[in-house]
Design a protein around this motif. Sequence first.
Motif: not given
Length: 512
Positions: A137-152
Amino acid sequence: MDAEIASLQSKGTFEVVLRSSFPKGITAVPGIWVQRIKRLPSGEFSKFKSRWCCRGDLQPYEGVTYSPLVGWPTVCTALLMAATQGWTSRQVDFTLAFCQSPQPADKPLYMELPQYYKPAGFEGQDVVLKLKKSIYGQADSPKLFYEHLCRGIHALGFCPSESDPCLFIHTKDKVMVLNYCDDQIWLNPDNALIEDYVSKLSALGYDLELEPKGDIFGFLGIEFKTDGPIIQLSQTGLIEKVIKYTKMTEASGKSTPASVQPLGKDLDGEPSSEDWSYSAAVGMLLYLSSNSRPDLNFAVSQVTRFSHSLRKSHGQPLKRIIRYLIETSNMGIRFEPKPGEGLDGYVDADFAGLFGYEDDQDPTSVKSRTGFVLTLFGCPILWSSKLQTDITLSSTTAEYAAFSMAMRELLPLRVLLQEIGTKLGLDHIKQSLVRSTVFEDNMSTLSLINVPKMSTRNKYPSLKYHFFGSHIGFDKGIVVKYVKTTEQKADVFTKGLSPLQFEVIHKLLMGW
């Protein structure tokens, strides 16, 4: 709800702080409980689900929140390429995905306590939650997860495709990963290698689950059934849902989804008297027609136009679609790839098809309809049926405009396929894509495309020609050929067909 709070706590999603301790000028954002009954693609019960979400609409935020999702044509393309190679496909699901990505230190976020829950040890104190991880529900949570996933993913040697940022390719081990938010499809010849890479990703701290079944069985609400290289896509659960929603469980079936007569606005018609939401039914049909049922695409496109000005006469065409679904409820696209065929297209247009059915003083009455389908190995991967924005002056220019629209999708798909074929070293894929054939059933349009000659009569569509003109030619990779109307797969996207015509084209398009 207890399980959700326990999961959030186990992931260290937040810490309890005194309201008086956080900086001035910052307010705590409220949360909201969202509860659903989750079902499998077949419609069977899966589980009850409660999720505590941030009210992102009330969250002060500056910056870009966009996060990419894999395109459906990319999914179909990768699955077909894997099917022709005999590759294994596995599905991976991330547990509380958004709560795995750290909350940026420069963007602190505070939330009010969840309704019905009070933290132990803080009785009588005014406390709030400070997020340490992002939350749904957080405004930027999809973006933060995508960036986190890309690092892995990058740490394991994968690189994103230049054509689709949610397609990750490992060039050395020939592994493809398709990512749609917190759902993934992994593709590789060796199942053990997939399991090894998933274990490595888990070791990097990602909480994920590799589905136990050997092949993907449900992705984005779509059921996949594989039989060797043949893949059947269906959405029986959603079909049953829309039938029940419109209260047509006892209705008789229909052999076609649309009448041969076009559907107009009917401004003077009686208001709709249905006790269910027309827009909600259209929404479910749109998802069906966009993923597993291209045979519905024209009919659904027609009824979608009237969600804002509904009349009684518009309810009947929608019910006709439902009747057709009753007749074909267990069916969907049947992918039976033919490796000898490459990326091809079928293009058609219906010139001023609404004239006589719309107000003749309304410019919409003379707009033409574009229909096209792109196929890979003979299987449909992208299709469209929509009214053209321009008003064309002849059937030739209507077909020409439709061809231009199809080329806007064909060219980037060629780039994607050539990239995959090159990075994975699939020689037969690269060879099969040396030529793309686009089939057209209008001879004058065919002549204008193959022998471009701008004149005073046809100069006004020249802009559309100059968009794709440099890509047409035997030595440039795309050839345009004539196809008989009886074999034109795109015919079903431009108009309502008689049962006999529909059956012929439907077999060519859907495989059944």
